[in-house]
Design an enzyme around this catalytic site. Sequence first.
Site, PDB file in Angstrom:
ATOM      1  N   CYS B 315      32.063  48.127  30.011  1.00  6.65           N
ATOM      2  CA  CYS B 315      32.841  48.230  28.877  1.00  6.65           C
ATOM      3  C   CYS B 315      33.795  49.217  29.075  1.00  6.65           C
ATOM      4  O   CYS B 315      34.090  49.634  30.070  1.00  6.65           O
ATOM      5  CB  CYS B 315      32.075  48.728  27.440  1.00  6.65           C
ATOM      6  SG  CYS B 315      32.943  48.346  25.983  1.00  6.65           S
ATOM      7  N   ASP B 316      34.867  49.790  28.086  1.00  3.93           N
ATOM      8  CA  ASP B 316      36.063  50.637  28.199  1.00  3.93           C
ATOM      9  C   ASP B 316      36.897  50.421  29.284  1.00  3.93           C
ATOM     10  O   ASP B 316      37.548  49.312  29.322  1.00  3.93           O
ATOM     11  CB  ASP B 316      35.291  52.144  28.237  1.00  3.93           C
ATOM     12  CG  ASP B 316      34.488  52.542  27.112  1.00  3.93           C
ATOM     13  OD1 ASP B 316      34.540  51.654  25.917  1.00  3.93           O
ATOM     14  OD2 ASP B 316      34.045  53.641  26.991  1.00  3.93           O
ATOM     15  N   HIS B 317      36.621  51.050  30.319  1.00  6.20           N
ATOM     16  CA  HIS B 317      37.603  50.795  31.494  1.00  6.20           C
ATOM     17  C   HIS B 317      36.983  49.884  32.580  1.00  6.20           C
ATOM     18  O   HIS B 317      37.096  50.263  33.851  1.00  6.20           O
ATOM     19  CB  HIS B 317      37.858  52.255  32.333  1.00  6.20           C
ATOM     20  CG  HIS B 317      38.383  53.309  31.414  1.00  6.20           C
ATOM     21  ND1 HIS B 317      37.331  53.612  30.482  1.00  6.20           N
ATOM     22  CD2 HIS B 317      39.513  53.585  30.946  1.00  6.20           C
ATOM     23  CE1 HIS B 317      38.026  54.820  29.678  1.00  6.20           C
ATOM     24  NE2 HIS B 317      39.484  54.608  29.894  1.00  6.20           N
TER      25      HIS B 317
END
Lengths: 728, 728
Positions: B315-317
């Site tokens: 998730c995120d990066h």
Amino acid sequence: MSEKIHAKKGGFTLPAQAGLDEVVLDLAKRWGADAFRDSDGTVLSESITELGYDIYSTLCLIRADQEWNNEHPEDNQQKYLFSTPQTAREAVMEIDILERYSKEQYRIDEINDAATYWEVVNRTTGAIVPVSDWDYADGIVTVRNCEKWNVYSVNFLVYQIWETTSMYNHITNDWGDAPHQSGIDPRKAETREHIAKFLDKWLETHPNTDWVRFTSMAYQFPIITNPKRETLYQDWYGYLDCMSAQALDEFEEKKGYRLRPNDLIDDGYFNSTDRVPTRAYLDWIEFTHEFMVGWARDCVKQVHDAGKKAILFYCDHWIGTEPYKPAFQEIGYDGIIGPCINGREVRRVADVPGDLVKELRFYPYFFEVDLLNEPTFKEGGDPVRDCKKYWMWIRRAMLRKLVHRIGYGGYLDLAIKYPDFIKYLEYQTREYYAICEHTGFTPVQNAPFKVGILNAWGRDRSWGFDQSWPLGGITESLSGQPFDIEWISFDDIRGGVPEEFGVILNFGLAGTSWSGGENWTDPRVVSSIREFVDNGGGFLGLLDPTAHENGGAFYQLWDVLGVQKEYGLSNDTKKVLPTDISEGHFLAEDLASTDPKLGKHVQTIYPCIESTQIVAKDDEGSVTIATNDFGKGRGVYLAGFELGAEQNRLLQRAIWYAAGREEDMKKTWFSSNIETEIAGYPETGKYIVINSSNEPQTTTITDGQGNTKTVELDANASQWFDFAGNKI
Amino acid sequence: MSEKIHAKKGGFTLPAQAGLDEVVLDLAKRWGADAFRDSDGTVLSESITELGYDIYSTLCLIRADQEWNNEHPEDNQQKYLFSTPQTAREAVMEIDILERYSKEQYRIDEINDAATYWEVVNRTTGAIVPVSDWDYADGIVTVRNCEKWNVYSVNFLVYQIWETTSMYNHITNDWGDAPHQSGIDPRKAETREHIAKFLDKWLETHPNTDWVRFTSMAYQFPIITNPKRETLYQDWYGYLDCMSAQALDEFEEKKGYRLRPNDLIDDGYFNSTDRVPTRAYLDWIEFTHEFMVGWARDCVKQVHDAGKKAILFYCDHWIGTEPYKPAFQEIGYDGIIGPCINGREVRRVADVPGDLVKELRFYPYFFEVDLLNEPTFKEGGDPVRDCKKYWMWIRRAMLRKLVHRIGYGGYLDLAIKYPDFIKYLEYQTREYYAICEHTGFTPVQNAPFKVGILNAWGRDRSWGFDQSWPLGGITESLSGQPFDIEWISFDDIRGGVPEEFGVILNFGLAGTSWSGGENWTDPRVVSSIREFVDNGGGFLGLLDPTAHENGGAFYQLWDVLGVQKEYGLSNDTKKVLPTDISEGHFLAEDLASTDPKLGKHVQTIYPCIESTQIVAKDDEGSVTIATNDFGKGRGVYLAGFELGAEQNRLLQRAIWYAAGREEDMKKTWFSSNIETEIAGYPETGKYIVINSSNEPQTTTITDGQGNTKTVELDANASQWFDFAGNKI
């Protein structure tokens, strides 16, 4: 020419019938008839034709001489059909090409060379199968070297062996063993010559006929039938039944290129009027029109030479005559008659240019069932109910554009079984004659700007759009609105919107001819409208206006309309602008709620710029009514429309508002009660207030000078006044 | 490597927090935790990290050293944005390019040459404005020689000065004056070198860390914000934040062509995952992935060299790491962690290939509000209600594909204020551990054929589609269905559908990547599917399957599905086939009505061939469920879907029926009550029956040998049995 002809005065054409002389005379008095007509299936006795009334005689030249037609099968009318698309399971496939069609209606063309005039198409790839890869025999096309699992269809020529109107009337009236009539093609030289002789003879042998009522000329709009006699396809404007091998060859000679069968088949869409027309189809229309103008002119000349008048039934075989095209005037018709069930159909005839007698043939037709096969003049039917309903729609449109005559058609012996109907027609004709008398056929006073309806067809398909029949929607509402309305095409505005327009309307589903499809990617089109609105014009879009994906936008004039449609490609783009309702908006003043009924409306509409004002939205938050200021002008969006008093007023408001003249709406010729309408005629100094509802109504009207007055009207009633406000 | 690491056994990761040592220990016991983690905004005290539990330490390398980031603004992360499309009213137009975006989040790139890296586009014509016709200064692009009334937009580079996760956490938790963290781009050589050194030092200084929890690597999925801090755009899969002038140049070198800015801007659609991906965008993904594999491999090696394990927060990066692409395995991660709110998110992690520890971080996150900004751990919130709801969705998916670990994240001090929540997690973890124990992570027994989900993305976006969040639809239902499911792309089937598949699914709105858009005009695609079905395979279409106008058809596989969609172009073609409901259809057996709820379903669907069987239709007569025999196989159509027990069963039936194996459905592992489900594990000889409803349920189950048995379950409960039918 007969001295007794008295058109353009508000006349009535009565469908007479042999053997009913006394009834006919009685009804003629009650209904104020000045003309008698026959219909398909009825004849007028000599005793009737000599009563001193105008006599209309229907004449359908292409099926008038069945003997000739039978002797010349090669001149019978033709058309292109396509075989049921069929998926190849093997390299060789047999296709029963007529399988989905009525064999009563069609016979495969085994006269002209199939290899020349047909084509087998791989619908999956769009490729034309080489002629060497297929053969035709005994109704079957055998295709070789098929790409397995691709879909194939044959575009092939047929002869139409049962003419459409004959078929409809025959089936509807259960004519049993009566012969199936065919239609002949006047494009064929020998046939054309024969028809000319036939017509001369017919004219000679019909001395009592004043008006030759052509029903109509040569080519029927298409009604394609399946083996169960169900309609597979129907397009009132379709140019399918004007085909022949000869026409194709002549087209090539005239236009410099050859049509492919698929130019007519259109991948099976048959160039429905809902399709954005291709160049080839427009050329085909023009080519047919050119022929028809020439031939019809000859026929009309014969009629005139015989001292009679010629009037065109703007239905059935009207294809090619195209009343809205300039060359129509060259034909020389004295009049035009349209079938009419609603206001839109009033306008379709009433708006035809030229100095013609315009007549409407009302519904219900004196048959046992109507066009939707519902009972009318038989058990279960209620012709008064039907007639009253239609008259409410028709009357309001007539106040905007009047016609010179009205009438009915069919079997009088059916109608006279319904005394209430006979009586209702006394009322209806009286009301019609009053309109004729008090308006004197002079113009109604409308808003001081023109409204243009923009689509891919323009003027040629004026009043051609509607969502349903007989109850219409947008165009039905417009037909009785206080605006001068013109139907315009994209070609009319590519160089700029003509000055006289105050508001441009664009409505229809995305991709259809009515919305405009790819036309909206033409920078000239969007620039013209933007410039027009920026200068103070109004743009009113309904359903999917200006819709075609381009440059990251679906509604191309999002900046004018203030809204955009989400259809699945930009759900990741968040719709952050609020959809709060703008309080006290002019458009909402006569709406009962902020979610008015707008029929099957377009969904997932969201405001896309900050200046958008939301007037209404549906229960899922999709915007249904919005407005937006753009320069000095305005855009207005409606996600749908359905016919009703509230919606009529909404549309009226939307147009005034788009024009930036909302303050003028109530200044003159305004009726406060949305169930009522008003129309004023300065040249005669009279005005009328109508109540189109089934309940009594009270309204405050504003006349042409701005004076107000309370008017009470019974259900469905109307009241005339002079400009001083006195009842007439 | 630490001896204490005990993954793949059914572990729990507890978000610990300095200062709460006793609470942490107590909860660890209650919840069976075997690992502690920190979160963004929390730290673990040394006293906690020395308790003998596995220690997860979050590390986000690209924002870990803000000092470096601040000293190297030219290495800050970049992206392309587009200016608000603006209509030219004059020949010269000024465009405030950052106007629609958050100035907290973005700074215009004034370092790299605008003329080289930006473009001004005429969105009306698609033309690129010559560089000589525009200039940039002080936030404004001035465009000259504009075509009046055309729409222009600037595609320009920015630096992202506030990193997305930092921004989200900062705003969500009201961090006030805390500094805005930026992200740095490891593609820059000097920065990459610095990060490597930083990581080595970090590893050295975190002796108690067992697992480096990368959160995540370099490039965030895009969340684009406007000046009001509202999200303008969000795509969990979007490759926008991995841009830089350098990357563009390297791309050209590597791929042999230069990307246009609009290849990323995509006319403003930003290559949303709902769009059918272009070749350029796919190349861009691959290019980024290649870089990320290399860099992440280096980072993981450093971690391993330090004797620790590396786990990826999916998730995120996560952009560029692409767990479903083969090269992901080269990186060498020891595990992968996904946030998880529902069954679809279970499968997104659980289905990732490779020998990895798979962990789910459940919701609710221990923040005061959730991702929809609704209260969770604050007044008005009800974390137990949320957690229970999620668990019902998650549990059934886990029975199909299990993960090795679960856990939570956020601020423990918030969660401990809710004793009921603490207690519910005792129940949840107990139930999870039971699944781990009784399945032993061995495979569940599913239907004896594979189900392929066909779309334009295939395997790379496995479990990537859903209609809404957190409550899903089709994919959510599928996540817990008794089928082996694979996500496949059009490339996977152009040469034929692989043998192992019994049923192919295709769902999504017309024109989206999920439905497939133009892929359906490829003869290889339609031929493959037709051949597959003809040979006995099943094809199940939902919403707008196989949709792309071609050859006179919109749903290209109308002959398989038996239905077609009317969208305005063929209203003149009459829909003559009856829509009578087929009595006693297998699909209808568990439906309460012939108009079941299918969410916002596709409308104006009609049967287009005689063999079509109608199972359900809506109140306007539009077909909502239909089936059709095609050769030895079958097509099934569903016009929509919404999550529910009735719909789950419908989908289950649809798949069995499409496969032609409806008789097998009830033979093994079947639970009669639609609120309940059953899953059997032959390798351990145990099975479970679950009740996902909030009411007690009684059901008759059929086990793997075909024996039946009545089972009663409390609301939300589950019950394990051995194969002899004894409760465990």
